[in-house]
Design a protein around this motif. Structure first.
Motif, short mmCIF file in Angstrom:
data_model
loop_
_atom_site.label_atom_id
_atom_site.label_comp_id
_atom_site.label_asym_id
_atom_site.label_seq_id
_atom_site.Cartn_x
_atom_site.Cartn_y
_atom_site.Cartn_z
N THR A 1 43.44 30.14 48.45
CA THR A 1 42.78 30.98 47.44
C THR A 1 43.52 32.28 47.25
O THR A 1 43.65 32.78 46.13
CB THR A 1 41.33 31.28 47.88
N TYR A 2 44.03 32.83 48.35
CA TYR A 2 44.79 34.07 48.26
C TYR A 2 46.03 33.88 47.37
O TYR A 2 46.30 34.69 46.50
CB TYR A 2 45.20 34.54 49.66
N ASN A 3 46.72 32.76 47.59
CA ASN A 3 47.90 32.48 46.76
C ASN A 3 47.53 32.41 45.29
O ASN A 3 48.25 32.86 44.41
CB ASN A 3 48.55 31.16 47.18
N ARG A 4 46.37 31.79 45.02
CA ARG A 4 45.94 31.68 43.63
C ARG A 4 45.58 33.05 43.06
O ARG A 4 45.85 33.33 41.90
CB ARG A 4 44.74 30.74 43.54
N LEU A 5 44.98 33.87 43.91
CA LEU A 5 44.59 35.22 43.46
C LEU A 5 45.82 36.00 43.01
O LEU A 5 45.84 36.58 41.92
CB LEU A 5 43.91 35.98 44.60
N PHE A 6 46.87 36.02 43.85
CA PHE A 6 48.00 36.87 43.45
C PHE A 6 48.80 36.25 42.32
O PHE A 6 49.43 36.96 41.54
CB PHE A 6 48.86 37.30 44.65
N THR A 7 48.75 34.90 42.21
CA THR A 7 49.39 34.27 41.06
C THR A 7 48.71 34.69 39.77
O THR A 7 49.34 35.10 38.80
CB THR A 7 49.34 32.74 41.20
N LEU A 8 47.38 34.60 39.78
CA LEU A 8 46.61 34.96 38.61
C LEU A 8 46.81 36.44 38.29
O LEU A 8 47.02 36.82 37.13
CB LEU A 8 45.13 34.65 38.86
N HIS A 9 46.77 37.27 39.33
CA HIS A 9 46.96 38.71 39.13
C HIS A 9 48.32 38.97 38.48
O HIS A 9 48.40 39.68 37.47
CB HIS A 9 46.87 39.44 40.47
N GLY A 10 49.37 38.37 39.02
CA GLY A 10 50.71 38.61 38.50
C GLY A 10 50.87 38.12 37.08
O GLY A 10 51.39 38.82 36.22
#
Ligand SMILES: [Cu+2]
Lengths: 239, 548
Positions: B71-80
């Motif tokens: 989920t963390y990986n998805r969070l920063f992907t979405l953020h970026g």
């Protein structure tokens, strides 16, 4: 007389934020040239990739191009597109002379030639499907067997397979072949759509009373499609 | 500033000359399209910001707490992806460029109004599609979607690639429109030597948009094709070269930094000129440096590949070229500082933000120079140092300039004035919060904390806590700023036509402007921001303009 005046009004019609029709036309032309520059950069990465893999897998690429791409068909298609460039010029010329019907005729000729181009491409593609010359995991050609099969014609071309490193990168050649010709083919199809729309407008008589900028711009686009092929053809078929 | 001095709100302006939802959705008015973009990019900013807060919350503790690694990986992907493609790239050009480019040229609209509206809808379509694709597919590649991870990951990356292609198309069309507008729609007397610096910067940006964006478009499609058909183009097992992807990716993604930063530089040039009461020192050098950055920016992409197996020779060339960008930037910084020197400085919110911009640009830029040194880059690569660097230079400076633009042009766009005091305190929160967020990250990176992990060694905790607190102060400041502006929209004092007494061309009309921008055709007789002598004749906004 009245209709002549109406025509004159149509010819000088322009959007409110331009000074006159010529001003608007200049802007439209400039916009089109920028769009064409952008199109060239769209193809840039594909040619870059081709240059890289052609360098890495020189012999394989040379072999596949010589044996599995028919330079005759490529040449035919080049001629077809060159002639279509001529007919599109005729369309633009007719539009400048306000002969709307002739614009239509010339555009139909262009579209027919474009269709011919696609038919040739269709036969090239299906032939490759049959031979298993598809990229990536669909690539099923037995290369060693294939080389043995073409020994004779290779000798005639002055190539000696024994001294060539044929093998690695084979599927890459066809990946690039399908990507480049596919993207170009897509442009041909879009071009046919645009020219078809112009032809409809031409047969409605629009270019007898309206300025010819749309025809000219679609013509420019078509020239670009042609020009890109002029680079695709030697890159894939002759190198 | 005392905006109230006998100011009146014009009877007719572009908000009320036509009314109804459809009059907005089908508008060809560049100002309305700009405002629709405004709503869209601010929504993206809020979304991206909330995601950032989520990331910082997770990093409050060294061990996994709120979310799992995936989920963390998805969070920063979405953020970026949201911040880069949906906010930063369109933010200043699509909003303020759209609104003010024609006005700065004395024109009634951009060259192709229909195309302008189309590019807005393409942006919205692409943005929604990308968001859907990232969330639905659970994409976790980071915004750089490097191969081979993106092509072998089990999550659905291909639709995101299509979304990026669509969003890219929108910025190509906007750039094309701006270039043609600048060439063909300048008012009589407005030669290239008189163009406002904001226009010069938009021009440089647009060139990059038109020439670099198609490359990322096709690369995104190649990655999609790779995933769907397994072409093996970037797959070493099939003879492909993953480094080729990195070259192509950065051929766009480095210049795109200037798509973000150049418009910011343009805004700041306008703000400094207005609030120092003089034309920018070394106007010509600034214009030349703008084009210099746009040009050199195309030849520095290799500095992202120092550890990717690029030859030492190439790396050296790319390193030196990258520093050349620093030279052009330094020219600009010196010129702005020289403008400040002995200028009649008027300390307002936009001026403060422009100074903050300088701060972030200088420190973000200098850490960038350090990163361009190969030996140092090897140490800092993929650490928080890099994260802090690009947040300083891209987010810090661009965000400050975006806010400066908002506060500088707000009275022009809406005819009302925000509370200077509330706005200034919001901005102070933002500045302090931003520093508190990212200065610790420089230190963390230097200590060796790698980026993109959802947990870290306990020794890093204190600095991470500081960073998280900074992020919340920053968020607080952003929301305060938003509320101050929303409040002013309805209840702010009437601003008058030119509350800042600016002599930029765009102020030469009523606030808010009428539908076709000016009451009378513009003729330019002098460069912008000439504060010597009496002001040019102001428009008589009292003339009621009929609905057109
Ligand atoms: Cu870079």
């Amino acid at each position: 007389m009245a209709s002549n005046e109406a025509a004159a009004v149509e010819l000088t019609a322009h959007a409110d934020h331009f000074v006159d029709a010529a001003h608007e036309r200049r802007a439209a032309q400039f916009g089109m040239w920028l769009f064409l520059a952008n199109e060239i950069l769209l193809f840039g990465p594909l040619f870059t990739a081709f240059a890289l893999y052609r360098y890495l897998y020189r012999d394989t690429f040379a072999y596949l191009s010589a044996v599995h791409l028919d330079w005759k068909l490529g040449t035919v298609n080049t001629v077809v597109l060159l002639v279509s460039s001529f007919t599109v010029v005729v369309a633009g010329w007719a539009a400048r002379c306000r002969r709307s019907i002739w614009v239509g005729h010339a555009l139909i000729a262009t579209i027919v030639l474009a269709g011919g181009f696609l038919v040739v491409k269709y036969f090239e593609y299906t032939h490759k499907f049959h031979e298993g010359l598809l990229p990536g995991k669909y690539f099923t050609l037995d290369l060693a067997h294939d080389v043995a099969l073409h020994m004779e014609s290779l000798r005639e071309m002055g190539l000696n397979p024994a001294q060539m490193r044929i093998g690695p990168g084979a599927s890459m050649f066809f990946a690039l072949y399908f990507l480049i010709t596919g993207l170009h083919g897509l442009h041909v199809v879009i071009g046919m759509g645009v020219l078809g729309w112009m032809a409809v407008r031409a047969y409605r008589g629009e270019f007898a009373v309206r300025n010819d900028t749309p025809v000219e711009l679609s013509g420019l686009y078509w020239h670009l499609v042609d020009l890109i092929w002029i680079f695709v053809y030697p890159t894939l078929y002759l190198l | 500033m005392s905006p109230a001095e006998s100011a009146h709100f014009p009877r007719w302006h572009f908000f009320n000359q036509t009314t109804g939802v459809m009059s907005w959705l089908t508008t060809l008015d560049h100002k309305r399209i700009a405002l629709m973009y405004f709503g869209a990019v601010v929504s993206a900013l809020i979304l991206g910001g909330l995601l950032a807060l989520g990331i910082r919350l997770e990093l409050f503790n060294p061990e996994p707490s709120l979310v799992d690694a995936q989920t963390y990986n998805r969070l920063f992907t979405l953020h970026g992806m949201v911040m880069v493609f949906l906010f930063m790239v369109p933010a200043i050009p699509a909003v303020f460029g759209n609104f003010f480019l024609p006005m700065m040229l004395g024109a009634k609209d951009v060259a192709f109004p229909r195309l302008n509206l189309a590019s807005f809808y393409i942006y919205v379509t692409g943005a929604l599609f990308t968001l859907w694709a990232i969330v639905h597919g659970g994409v976790d590649t980071g915004w750089t979607f490097y191969v081979p991870y993106s092509t072998t990951s089990v999550v659905a990356v291909a639709p995101v690639m299509l979304g990026i292609f669509i969003v890219g198309l929108s910025s190509i069309l906007t750039g094309l429109n701006f270039i043609v507008t600048t060439h063909t729609l300048r008012a009589p007397g407005l030669n290239w030597g008189r163009l406002p610096l904001f226009v010069w910067n938009l021009y440089g940006t647009s060139i990059i948009s038109v020439l670099a964006t198609p490359v990322i478009g096709i690369v995104a499609l190649l990655v999609a094709a790779e995933i769907i058909f397994g072409f093996g183009l970037f797959d070493p097992a099939r003879g492909g070269d993953p480094v080729l992807f990195q070259h192509l990716f950065w051929f766009y993604s480095h210049p795109v930094v200037y798509v973000m930063v150049l418009p910011a530089m343009g805004v700041v040039s306008e703000v400094f000129a207005t609030f120092c009461r003089r034309q920018i020192f070394g106007y010509k050098m600034l214009a030349v440096a703008t084009l210099g950055i746009a040009l050199v920016g195309f030849f520095v992409w290799g500095h992202h590949l120092f550890v990717a197996g690029q030859s030492t020779f190439d790396a050296g060339i790319f390193g030196v070229l990258s520093m050349l960008v620093g030279v052009f930037t330094a020219i600009k910084v010196f010129n702005w500082v020289m403008t400040l020197y002995k200028g009649a400085v008027d300390f307002t919110v936009p001026f403060a933000l422009a100074c903050f911009f300088l701060y972030f640009l200088i420190f973000g830029g200098m850490t960038g120079i350090a990163l361009a040194v190969i030996s140092l880059d090897v140490h800092w690569h993929d650490t928080y140092y890099v994260v802090a660097h690009f947040h300083f230079v891209m987010v810090g400076s661009v965000m400050m300039a975006f806010l400066a633009a908002v506060h500088y042009w707000f009275p022009k766009m809406f005819g009302r004035m925000y509370s200077e005091r509330v706005a200034l305190s919001a901005v102070a929160f933002i500045f302090i919060g931003f520093n508190l967020t990212f200065v610790p990250q420089f230190l963390l990176g230097n200590m060796g904390m790698p980026r993109r992990y959802h947990q870290y060694l306990p020794m890093f905790q204190s600095l991470n806590v500081a960073s998280t607190m900074g992020a919340f102060i920053l968020g607080l400041g952003m929301f305060l700023s938003l509320f101050a502006l929303l409040w002013a929209l309805k209840w702010g004092a009437v601003a008058g036509d030119n509350p800042f007494h600016s002599r930029g061309y765009e102020w030469n009309t009523a606030s808010p402007p009428v539908q076709h921008n000016f009451h009378t055709p513009q003729v330019i007789v002098d460069g912008p921001h000439n504060y010597e002598g009496p002001p040019a004749a102001q428009p008589t906004a009292k003339v009621a303009h009929g609905v057109e």
